[in-house]
Design a protein around this motif. Structure first.
Motif, short mmCIF file in Angstrom:
data_model
loop_
_atom_site.label_atom_id
_atom_site.label_comp_id
_atom_site.label_asym_id
_atom_site.label_seq_id
_atom_site.Cartn_x
_atom_site.Cartn_y
_atom_site.Cartn_z
N VAL A 21 -10.52 6.02 12.03
CA VAL A 21 -9.88 4.97 11.25
C VAL A 21 -9.03 5.58 10.14
CG1 VAL A 21 -10.31 3.01 9.70
CG2 VAL A 21 -11.78 3.38 11.69
N ASP A 22 -7.87 4.99 9.88
CA ASP A 22 -7.09 5.33 8.70
C ASP A 22 -7.88 4.81 7.50
OD1 ASP A 22 -5.38 5.30 6.50
OD2 ASP A 22 -3.61 4.78 7.67
N VAL A 23 -8.64 5.70 6.86
CA VAL A 23 -9.62 5.30 5.85
C VAL A 23 -8.96 4.67 4.63
CG1 VAL A 23 -11.43 6.13 4.30
CG2 VAL A 23 -11.29 7.01 6.64
N ALA A 24 -7.84 5.22 4.18
CA ALA A 24 -7.18 4.66 3.00
C ALA A 24 -6.77 3.22 3.24
CB ALA A 24 -5.97 5.52 2.63
N ARG A 25 -6.20 2.95 4.41
CA ARG A 25 -5.80 1.58 4.74
C ARG A 25 -7.03 0.67 4.84
NH1 ARG A 25 -1.90 -1.62 7.46
NH2 ARG A 25 -2.85 -3.08 8.94
N ARG A 26 -8.08 1.15 5.54
CA ARG A 26 -9.29 0.35 5.70
C ARG A 26 -9.87 -0.04 4.34
NH1 ARG A 26 -14.33 0.32 8.40
NH2 ARG A 26 -13.25 0.08 10.40
N ILE A 30 -7.77 -2.70 2.63
CA ILE A 30 -7.95 -4.02 3.24
C ILE A 30 -9.32 -4.57 2.90
CG2 ILE A 30 -8.17 -5.23 5.43
CD1 ILE A 30 -6.06 -3.40 6.60
N SER A 31 -10.35 -3.73 2.92
CA SER A 31 -11.71 -4.18 2.62
C SER A 31 -11.81 -4.70 1.19
CB SER A 31 -12.71 -3.04 2.84
OG SER A 31 -12.73 -2.65 4.21
N ARG A 32 -11.14 -4.03 0.26
CA ARG A 32 -11.13 -4.53 -1.12
C ARG A 32 -10.49 -5.92 -1.18
NH1 ARG A 32 -10.08 1.09 -2.39
NH2 ARG A 32 -7.83 0.75 -2.23
N ALA A 33 -9.40 -6.09 -0.43
CA ALA A 33 -8.73 -7.39 -0.41
C ALA A 33 -9.63 -8.46 0.21
CB ALA A 33 -7.41 -7.30 0.36
N HIS A 34 -10.38 -8.09 1.27
CA HIS A 34 -11.24 -9.08 1.94
C HIS A 34 -12.38 -9.51 1.02
CE1 HIS A 34 -12.80 -10.48 6.11
NE2 HIS A 34 -13.00 -11.37 5.18
#
Length: 890
Positions: free
Chosen positions: A561-566, A569-573
């Motif tokens: 997984v592209d960890v930085a992107r994940r 996105i997780s913070r946004a979710h």
């Protein structure tokens, strides 16, 4: 027997015969081909198509349905309706024809005292597909029907398919003979004498090349034979209640009775009124059920259907003589009758009624504005000498402004005009054809899933998602798709879809964007993943580009997984869950989610609300969210039974499909939601949440957008820089900045008012000279004036009316003036009372002047305004007015 009791008996009977009782799915379903659930089998369609494996072999339901193709026919006959309920029993590879016929015959003929429906056997008939000798033999064996009570019919009546390639088969309908007063003996086509109320579908064949309901190819037997039956609950209700149609049943007629009380008219007295009463009863109930399942009025899709239903109901009450709001009297009546079967309607009635009443009020305003637009169209038609309002204008009123055609017909007739109804119907037909073509094109989506079903069958199990705990997973390539075709190998530069045995990459769902990442093979091949989707249940497909080497089916791989992107996105979710909870804390439980998007560093959250959220409330919501961030609450996820999740207060969403076990995401004890997305371990890792504002995106739906984490910090830093620049420029402290800007704007507005007053004084100062310049043309005092550039339409209108007033009313007066404002010419004509008595109408003169300017115009007989596109033609426009005045008696 009341409708709710028929429903209860149905579920009890089939439940006692080993069927799993499945609750009705919401009317809004996750089927790309449907606006609404329109048949009882729709929630079971994935099982029949082989996309999912059912957890049961027998099931029964009473499914809420809405059909919208014949909305305009509702009420004209007693057959058409929009909302209805479909009783169904289903077998998935369990019992087949004999079992289905036995179950059906027992239920309908068992006495009511023993829990059956109590139909008299001597009045019952069966129709069968003309080639289905097996079904005929079974009807004789099970029900004892003689040959004269079994009718053979063709594919049109007794063969079922989905309209696309897939399962199908013959069917058998149970008919009730209502007696000779409803039609001739053996007249199966009449539809009133031998009324079909239960259809048993024997799903046993694989169909391809489905060209129409009757034209298709049978290519083989299904691996498992299935049963799909449908009994119309409303139809059985009116048969058992001894009334003539669905509108007179216990769940529908009370609304008609309430409408009778409001209007003073009686159902059954006049056909036109009966049509309107039926429209009201059907549409009020349908709207109640749609709003109950989360639909809100809008201009597209489901929202547009609901809007039409509500407005047709309001319009029908107007035609019955009631101009005042009526939904407050009608909607509660429908809710009281439906709550026995759907108790959630009563629980949620505050929200439901708010949505309905707001739409009624909006439509009343539409009627007011539409009337003005219609009046303008009528005046335009009359001025051109036409006795007909164009079909295009009627269609625009209907399609753009929501103005019903029957209202256009009525009001045009009041003003002595006909309406080009054939032209209107033609345009409506073209629009309907476009909609049908769009629906047909969407149906191909079923065919597109075949390649994914093929891979899913090969895989033999659902793709395991490891991404809650891992960002790097050892896996294996189980399938490759290139250009829509399954392949064994792919090479450099290929755009491919990859199915892995297990994956840490999150597939887009629940508003959360898909992960990006990479897939590495032991042979050195490297693939970049840019999207992850779930085309069918249980299958995860990675869309990727081969950067290096070759990849083949069966190869071991490593998915990362592209960890930085994940993380972003997780913070946004997680922040989205916080926004949802904070909104409910501030606005109440009616502020439920209507959609969301969680992307790197930002979120979008849509929620139900009939009013804008005040700025002070938004400030409180943002403050509450960031205060919780400081508490650094833990974010946990637990798998549990759905009933246990509901007891904990976990929020579920309208239209979402949940299994028996669900994933509950909790933020401490503050927030709980059913969610499959990825989240931060603790809310403190989000950093900061900055709400950018809220706005309307449709009737009853608002949207909040926000930035999260580093993106929020960057935004705040940029705002701080702007504030510093302003304080330096204006020479004030930060806390003085709002007052200083307000003062500057206030002085600017005052200056603009002074300039406007001076300009107006200069314009009106010309009035005396213009009065003195008046000429006599054929007994009419006439003034013509070119005011030049820079004079606005408002200023010109004041000058025209001032000059007309100074010239008095002793003799006819006509004043014509023009100017150019912002590069566009405007012309205004005014007449006094004596001029109008002489037949001089300002609108007619303005129309001539506007034509000279290359435009159009209109207005009242005493004052009219027009405009155009050619400023060089101002003199010609004024000349056209004078010429018409001189030649009026010629």
């Amino acid at each position: 027997m009341e409708t709710a009791e028929i429903r209860r008996r149905w579920l009890s009977y089939f439940g006692s015969h080993g069927h799993t009782i499945v609750p009705s799915a919401p009317l809004v379903h996750d089927d790309p081909n449907l606006l609404f659930v329109n048949a009882g089998m729709v929630p079971f369609k994935p099982y029949f198509l082989g996309q999912e494996t059912p957890q049961f072999t027998r099931a029964t339901s009473v499914q809420k349905c809405v059909r919208t193709l014949d909305i305009e026919e509702v009420g004209k006959t007693t057959r058409h309706g929009t909302f209805f309920q479909m009783n169904g029993n289903f077998s998935f590879g369990d019992y087949f024809k004999e079992g289905a016929i036995q179950l059906a015959w027992e239920l309908i003929t068992r006495s009511q005292s023993e829990g059956g429906l109590g139909f008299d056997e001597k009045d019952l008939y069966a129709s069968v597909y003309h080639e289905d000798d097996e079904a005929i033999a079974l009807w004789k064996k099970v029900a004892g029907l003689s040959d004269d009570r079994i009718v053979r019919l063709g594919r049109k009546d007794n063969y079922w398919n989905m309209g696309v390639a897939g399962p199908g088969g013959p069917c058998s309908e149970i008919l009730l003979d209502r007696g000779p007063q409803y039609g001739a003996d053996g007249d199966w086509e009449a539809g009133d004498r031998y009324l079909e109320f239960w259809n048993l579908v024997f799903m046993q064949y694989e169909l391809e090349n489905v060209r129409s309901k009757e034209d298709f190819d049978i290519v083989g037997d299904l691996p498992k034979r299935n049963i799909d039956t449908g009994m119309g609950l409303e139809r059985v209700a009116f048969l058992l209640q001894g009334v003539d149609n669905i509108y007179e049943t216990d769940e529908v007629f009370p609304v008609i009775a309430a409408a009778e009380d409001l209007t003073g008219r009686r159902y059954g007295a006049a056909h036109e009124d009966d049509v309107r009463f039926r429209v009201v009863a059907d549409h009020v109930r349908s709207s109640l059920m749609l709003i109950g399942d989360g639909v809100t009025p809008g201009n597209e899709g489901r929202g547009y259907v609901l809007r039409r239903l509500l407005r047709r109901a309001v319009r029908s009450m107007r035609l019955l003589g009631v101009d005042a709001p009526t939904l407050e009297q009608l909607l509660p009546v429908s809710m009281e009758r439906m709550k026995a079967s759907y108790p959630e309607l009563e629980t949620d009635f505050s929200r439901i009624s708010q949505v309905a009443y707001a739409e009624e009020e909006a439509f009343r305003r539409t009627l007011s504005s539409g009337t003005t637009i219609l009046d303008t169209a009528v005046a335009r038609a009359k001025s051109s000498g036409s006795s007909t309002l164009g079909g295009a204008e009627a269609f625009a009123l209907h399609d753009t402004y929501g103005f019903p055609i029957d209202l256009t017909l009525e009001m045009a007739a009041e003003q002595g005009l006909q309406v080009d109804e054939p032209g209107f119907r033609r345009l409506m037909g073209e629009q309907r054809d476009r909609a049908k073509a769009d629906a047909r094109s969407k149906k191909s989506a079923h065919g597109d899933t075949s390649v994914y079903r093929q891979l899913s069958d090969t895989l033999g199990h659902d793709v395991e998602f490891t991404g809650y705990d891992q960002t790097l997973t050892d896996t294996r390539i189980r399938g490759l798709i290139r250009d829509g075709v399954v392949v064994d190998r792919v090479g450099p530069g290929d755009e491919v879809e990859i199915v892995l045995d297990r994956t840490p990459l999150y597939a887009e769902s629940g508003g959360q964007q898909a992960d990006h990442g990479r897939i590495r093979l032991a042979n050195g091949a490297l693939l970049e993943v840019t999207d992850v989707q779930r085309p069918i249940t249980g299958l995860v497909v990675h869309r990727a580009t081969v950067l290096e080497g070759e990849a083949g089916v069966g190869a071991d791989a490593e998915a990362e997984v592209d960890v930085a992107r994940r993380r972003s996105i997780s913070r946004a979710h997680t922040a989205t869950h916080m926004v949802h909870q904070a909104l409910r804390d501030e606005l109440g439980d009616t502020a439920t989610q209507a959609g969301s998007e969680n992307s790197p560093g930002r979120l979008r959250f849509d929620f139900k609300s009939l009013q804008a959220v005040p700025a002070a409330a938004m400030h409180e919501i943002e403050g509450r969210i960031n205060a919780v961030l400081l508490d650094d609450l833990p974010v946990t996820a637990d798998i549990m039974a759905i009933d246990a999740a509901k007891k904990l207060g976990a929020m579920a969403l309208f239209g979402e499909k949940y299994g028996e076990r669900v994933r509950v995401v909790s933020i401490g004890e503050w927030s709980r939601e059913l969610c499959v997305g990825t989240h931060t371990p603790r809310v403190g890792q989000i950093g900061v949440v900055k709400l950018l504002g809220e706005s309307s995106i449709g009737s009853g739906v608002r949207r909040v957008e926000a930035l999260v984490g580093a993106d929020a910090y960057t935004h705040l830093a940029r705002e701080a820089t702007i504030v510093s620049q302003l304080t330096d420029t204006l020479g004030v402290r930060r806390d003085e900045l709002p007052d200083r800007i307000a003062a500057i704007l206030g002085r600017l507005r005052d200056a603009e008012k002074e300039i406007a007053a001076v300009r107006q004084s200069q314009v009106l100062g010309a009035a005396t000279g213009l009065v003195q310049s008046a000429r006599d043309i054929g007994g009419v005092t006439f003034v013509s004036h070119d005011a030049g550039d820079g004079v606005t339409g408002d200023d010109l209108r004041k000058l025209v009316t001032d000059v007309r007033g100074r010239l008095g009313n002793d003799r006819p007066v006509l004043v014509s003036m023009a100017s150019v404002a912002n590069g566009r010419p405007v012309v205004i004509v005014a007449t006094n009372e004596r001029a109008r008595e002489a037949g001089l109408k300002a609108g007619a003169f303005v129309k001539l002047a506007a034509q000279a300017l290359g435009g159009g115009g209109g207005g009242k007989d005493d004052l009219a305004q027009g405009g155009g596109t050619d400023p060089a033609r101002v003199s010609a426009a004024l000349g056209a007015v004078e010429d018409h005045l001189r030649n009026r008696g010629a």
